[in-house]
Design a protein around this motif. Structure first.
Motif, short mmCIF file in Angstrom:
data_model
loop_
_atom_site.label_atom_id
_atom_site.label_comp_id
_atom_site.label_asym_id
_atom_site.label_seq_id
_atom_site.Cartn_x
_atom_site.Cartn_y
_atom_site.Cartn_z
N PHE A 1 21.97 -14.90 14.67
CA PHE A 1 22.34 -15.63 13.45
C PHE A 1 23.84 -15.59 13.22
O PHE A 1 24.46 -16.62 12.94
N GLU A 2 24.43 -14.41 13.32
CA GLU A 2 25.85 -14.27 12.99
C GLU A 2 26.77 -14.85 14.07
O GLU A 2 27.79 -15.44 13.76
N MET B 1 35.40 -17.78 3.92
CA MET B 1 35.02 -16.58 3.20
C MET B 1 33.50 -16.47 3.15
O MET B 1 32.79 -17.46 3.03
N VAL B 2 33.01 -15.27 3.22
CA VAL B 2 31.58 -15.01 3.21
C VAL B 2 31.10 -14.94 1.77
O VAL B 2 31.68 -14.27 0.93
N ASP B 3 29.99 -15.65 1.49
CA ASP B 3 29.45 -15.59 0.13
C ASP B 3 28.71 -14.28 -0.09
O ASP B 3 28.42 -13.54 0.84
N THR B 4 28.40 -14.00 -1.33
CA THR B 4 27.79 -12.72 -1.70
C THR B 4 26.43 -12.52 -1.07
O THR B 4 26.12 -11.42 -0.58
N ILE B 5 25.61 -13.57 -1.04
CA ILE B 5 24.26 -13.45 -0.48
C ILE B 5 24.33 -13.09 1.00
O ILE B 5 23.59 -12.22 1.47
N THR B 6 25.22 -13.73 1.74
CA THR B 6 25.35 -13.43 3.16
C THR B 6 25.84 -12.00 3.37
O THR B 6 25.34 -11.29 4.25
N ALA B 7 26.78 -11.55 2.56
CA ALA B 7 27.28 -10.18 2.67
C ALA B 7 26.18 -9.16 2.39
O ALA B 7 26.05 -8.16 3.10
N VAL B 8 25.37 -9.42 1.38
CA VAL B 8 24.26 -8.52 1.06
C VAL B 8 23.24 -8.53 2.20
O VAL B 8 22.75 -7.47 2.61
#
Length: 91
Positions: A60-61, A1-8
């Motif tokens: 990066f991704e 799961m992607v954390d909030t910081i990465t999603a932002v």
């Protein structure tokens, strides 16, 4: 799961990429109408900056590169784009 910081971060990078594409597109449209060298150079400069933003996100991704390396690559692209813009304004 992607954390909030990465999603932002991904969301902000997509917005920056979209804005870069729009600026490059409108700069190219202005160049097509006037055929002036400074608008041609500004289109190239904005395009280089936009490509730098795109490459950073992809490396990066999907490339698995370290964040420091991709920021360095993006900074080089932004620096080259700004150099082209500076040359465009100084002539």
């Amino acid at each position: 799961m992607v954390d909030t910081i990465t999603a932002v971060l991904v969301g902000v990078r997509l917005i920056v990429l979209s804005l870069g594409v729009l600026i490059t597109f409108y700069s190219y449209q202005a160049y097509k109408n006037t055929r002036t060298y400074y608008l041609r150079n500004s289109t190239i400069g904005f395009g280089i900056i936009t490509v730098g933003v795109f490459i950073e996100g992809v490396l990066f991704e999907f490339g698995g590169f370290d964040i420091v390396v991709v920021h360095l690559i993006e900074s080089i692209g932004i620096g080259l784009g700004f150099l082209v813009l500076l040359i465009s304004l100084r002539r």
